[in-house]
Design a protein around this motif. Sequence first.
Motif, short mmCIF file in Angstrom:
data_model
loop_
_atom_site.label_atom_id
_atom_site.label_comp_id
_atom_site.label_asym_id
_atom_site.label_seq_id
_atom_site.Cartn_x
_atom_site.Cartn_y
_atom_site.Cartn_z
N VAL A 164 -2.45 9.34 3.41
CA VAL A 164 -2.01 10.71 3.15
C VAL A 164 -1.22 11.23 4.36
O VAL A 164 -0.15 11.82 4.21
CB VAL A 164 -3.20 11.63 2.84
N ARG A 165 -1.74 10.99 5.56
CA ARG A 165 -1.03 11.44 6.77
C ARG A 165 0.33 10.75 6.88
O ARG A 165 1.33 11.37 7.27
CB ARG A 165 -1.87 11.16 8.01
N PHE A 166 0.36 9.46 6.54
CA PHE A 166 1.61 8.71 6.55
C PHE A 166 2.62 9.34 5.60
O PHE A 166 3.78 9.56 5.95
CB PHE A 166 1.34 7.25 6.16
N ARG A 167 2.16 9.67 4.40
CA ARG A 167 3.07 10.26 3.40
C ARG A 167 3.55 11.63 3.84
O ARG A 167 4.72 11.97 3.66
CB ARG A 167 2.37 10.34 2.04
N MET A 168 2.68 12.42 4.44
CA MET A 168 3.10 13.73 4.92
C MET A 168 4.11 13.61 6.07
O MET A 168 5.05 14.39 6.16
CB MET A 168 1.87 14.53 5.39
N GLN A 169 3.93 12.61 6.92
CA GLN A 169 4.86 12.43 8.03
C GLN A 169 6.23 11.99 7.53
O GLN A 169 7.26 12.36 8.11
CB GLN A 169 4.31 11.42 9.04
N ARG A 170 6.26 11.22 6.45
CA ARG A 170 7.55 10.83 5.86
C ARG A 170 8.37 12.06 5.49
O ARG A 170 9.60 12.06 5.58
CB ARG A 170 7.33 9.99 4.60
N GLN A 171 7.69 13.11 5.09
CA GLN A 171 8.39 14.30 4.61
C GLN A 171 9.14 15.05 5.71
O GLN A 171 9.96 15.92 5.43
CB GLN A 171 7.40 15.23 3.91
N HIS A 220 7.81 12.45 -6.64
CA HIS A 220 8.28 11.60 -5.55
C HIS A 220 7.47 11.88 -4.28
O HIS A 220 7.11 13.02 -3.99
CB HIS A 220 9.77 11.85 -5.29
N GLY A 221 7.19 10.82 -3.51
CA GLY A 221 6.36 10.95 -2.32
C GLY A 221 6.85 11.98 -1.32
O GLY A 221 6.05 12.63 -0.63
N LEU A 222 8.16 12.16 -1.21
CA LEU A 222 8.71 13.12 -0.26
C LEU A 222 8.51 14.56 -0.73
O LEU A 222 8.76 15.50 0.04
CB LEU A 222 10.20 12.85 -0.02
N TYR A 256 -2.10 16.55 -3.82
CA TYR A 256 -1.58 15.68 -4.88
C TYR A 256 -1.51 14.24 -4.35
O TYR A 256 -1.93 13.29 -5.03
CB TYR A 256 -0.20 16.16 -5.31
N ALA A 257 -0.99 14.08 -3.14
CA ALA A 257 -0.89 12.75 -2.54
C ALA A 257 -2.27 12.11 -2.42
O ALA A 257 -2.46 10.93 -2.71
CB ALA A 257 -0.22 12.83 -1.17
N ARG A 258 -3.24 12.89 -1.99
CA ARG A 258 -4.60 12.38 -1.84
C ARG A 258 -5.16 11.90 -3.19
O ARG A 258 -5.80 10.85 -3.27
CB ARG A 258 -5.50 13.45 -1.23
N ALA A 259 -4.91 12.67 -4.23
CA ALA A 259 -5.41 12.30 -5.56
C ALA A 259 -4.76 11.01 -6.06
O ALA A 259 -5.42 10.14 -6.63
CB ALA A 259 -5.17 13.44 -6.55
N VAL A 260 -3.45 10.88 -5.84
CA VAL A 260 -2.73 9.68 -6.28
C VAL A 260 -3.21 8.46 -5.51
O VAL A 260 -3.52 7.40 -6.10
CB VAL A 260 -1.21 9.86 -6.08
N ILE A 261 -3.28 8.58 -4.19
CA ILE A 261 -3.66 7.43 -3.36
C ILE A 261 -5.10 7.03 -3.61
O ILE A 261 -5.43 5.83 -3.69
CB ILE A 261 -3.42 7.76 -1.87
N ALA A 262 -5.99 8.01 -3.74
CA ALA A 262 -7.40 7.70 -3.99
C ALA A 262 -7.58 6.99 -5.33
O ALA A 262 -8.49 6.16 -5.48
CB ALA A 262 -8.22 8.99 -3.96
N ALA A 263 -6.73 7.28 -6.29
CA ALA A 263 -6.83 6.64 -7.61
C ALA A 263 -6.53 5.15 -7.54
O ALA A 263 -7.12 4.35 -8.26
CB ALA A 263 -5.90 7.32 -8.60
N VAL A 264 -5.60 4.78 -6.64
CA VAL A 264 -5.22 3.37 -6.53
C VAL A 264 -5.94 2.67 -5.38
O VAL A 264 -5.85 1.44 -5.25
CB VAL A 264 -3.69 3.21 -6.38
N MET A 307 5.72 -1.70 2.51
CA MET A 307 5.92 -0.27 2.70
C MET A 307 6.46 0.07 4.07
O MET A 307 7.19 1.05 4.23
CB MET A 307 4.60 0.48 2.46
N ALA A 308 6.11 -0.72 5.09
CA ALA A 308 6.63 -0.48 6.43
C ALA A 308 8.15 -0.65 6.44
O ALA A 308 8.87 0.14 7.06
CB ALA A 308 5.98 -1.41 7.44
N THR A 309 8.62 -1.68 5.74
CA THR A 309 10.07 -1.90 5.65
C THR A 309 10.73 -0.72 4.95
O THR A 309 11.77 -0.21 5.39
CB THR A 309 10.36 -3.19 4.87
N TYR A 310 10.10 -0.27 3.86
CA TYR A 310 10.68 0.87 3.14
C TYR A 310 10.71 2.12 4.01
O TYR A 310 11.70 2.85 4.03
CB TYR A 310 9.88 1.17 1.86
N ALA A 311 9.63 2.37 4.75
CA ALA A 311 9.58 3.55 5.61
C ALA A 311 10.70 3.52 6.65
O ALA A 311 11.31 4.55 6.95
CB ALA A 311 8.23 3.64 6.31
#
Length: 289
Positions: free
Chosen positions: A150-157, A122-124, A130-138, A100-104
């Motif tokens: 979640v913070r990482f995903r929000m920063q990507r945006q 899509h994550g962006l 929603y992100a929290r629910a998805v990540i917590a599920a996995v 994921m670091a490479t993808y980021a």
Amino acid sequence: MATASGPTVRKRQLGAELRRLRESAGKRIEDVAEHLECSMSKISRVETGQAPIKARDVRDLLAWFGVDDPVQVEAVMQIHKDAQQQGWWAHYEEVLPSGMATYAGLESDAVALRAYEPIFVHGLLQTEDYARAVIAAVRPGEPEEVERLVRFRMQRQDLLSRRPDPLQLWVVVEESALRRPVGGKEVMAAQIKHLIHAAAWPNVTIQVMPTAKGAHAAMAGTFSLLEFSAKAAPTTIVYVDSIAGNVYLEKERDVRKFIQTFDLVRAAGPDPQETPAILENIAREMHKT
């Protein structure tokens, strides 16, 4: 020899330049591995930007390849120096899934991104809940890691509001993904409202693929097309995400296949101008149930 904008693409550019110089010098990967006393797989990873290489080894290879123009040598060394910089995502690397670091890094360097999403928003374009629910599920039972992701995903945006050149995003998402009540009704209602808002942004295009459309060209699974400026090498990379791992495709025939697939699926979907109405209809129907 121009450089790209960020460390991930610069690593790939450095690798591509070393590969070009190696081939021009008539050297094989096994020759380089023997010269540097390392494995052939290490050299292969260096040439694809997936492994680091020390500055002294770069200078050694340039001399061995017969590169004696000081301007060219310093240009290559500058790419190497730039490739050593850490991206903002390095702060999260210890909790990121493999690859994921490479993808980021690639996503941060991209000028445009096209994606097909059959399962999730899509994550962006995800809301925080929603992100929290998805990540917590996995990632069950790991609340601290979930919050960091979640913070990482929000920063990507932040890429979508990047100045002066925001990321150009085109996403085709399956209707079924939007009807899955991730996080519950309230979370999904807020998520759909956010998508309606995002669809109006000048750099964002969202298409909802109706379930009633049946089979289409992209049903093999999630993929993204990351596009870079003409200075980058290569200019388009395919990213395929799955439980089995992350795959990056750069060969022209592979990239062309996925470009054609994306073009087919977006042509099969409704006009993007219909997206707000489709989303509003989904929101109404979910509210009734």
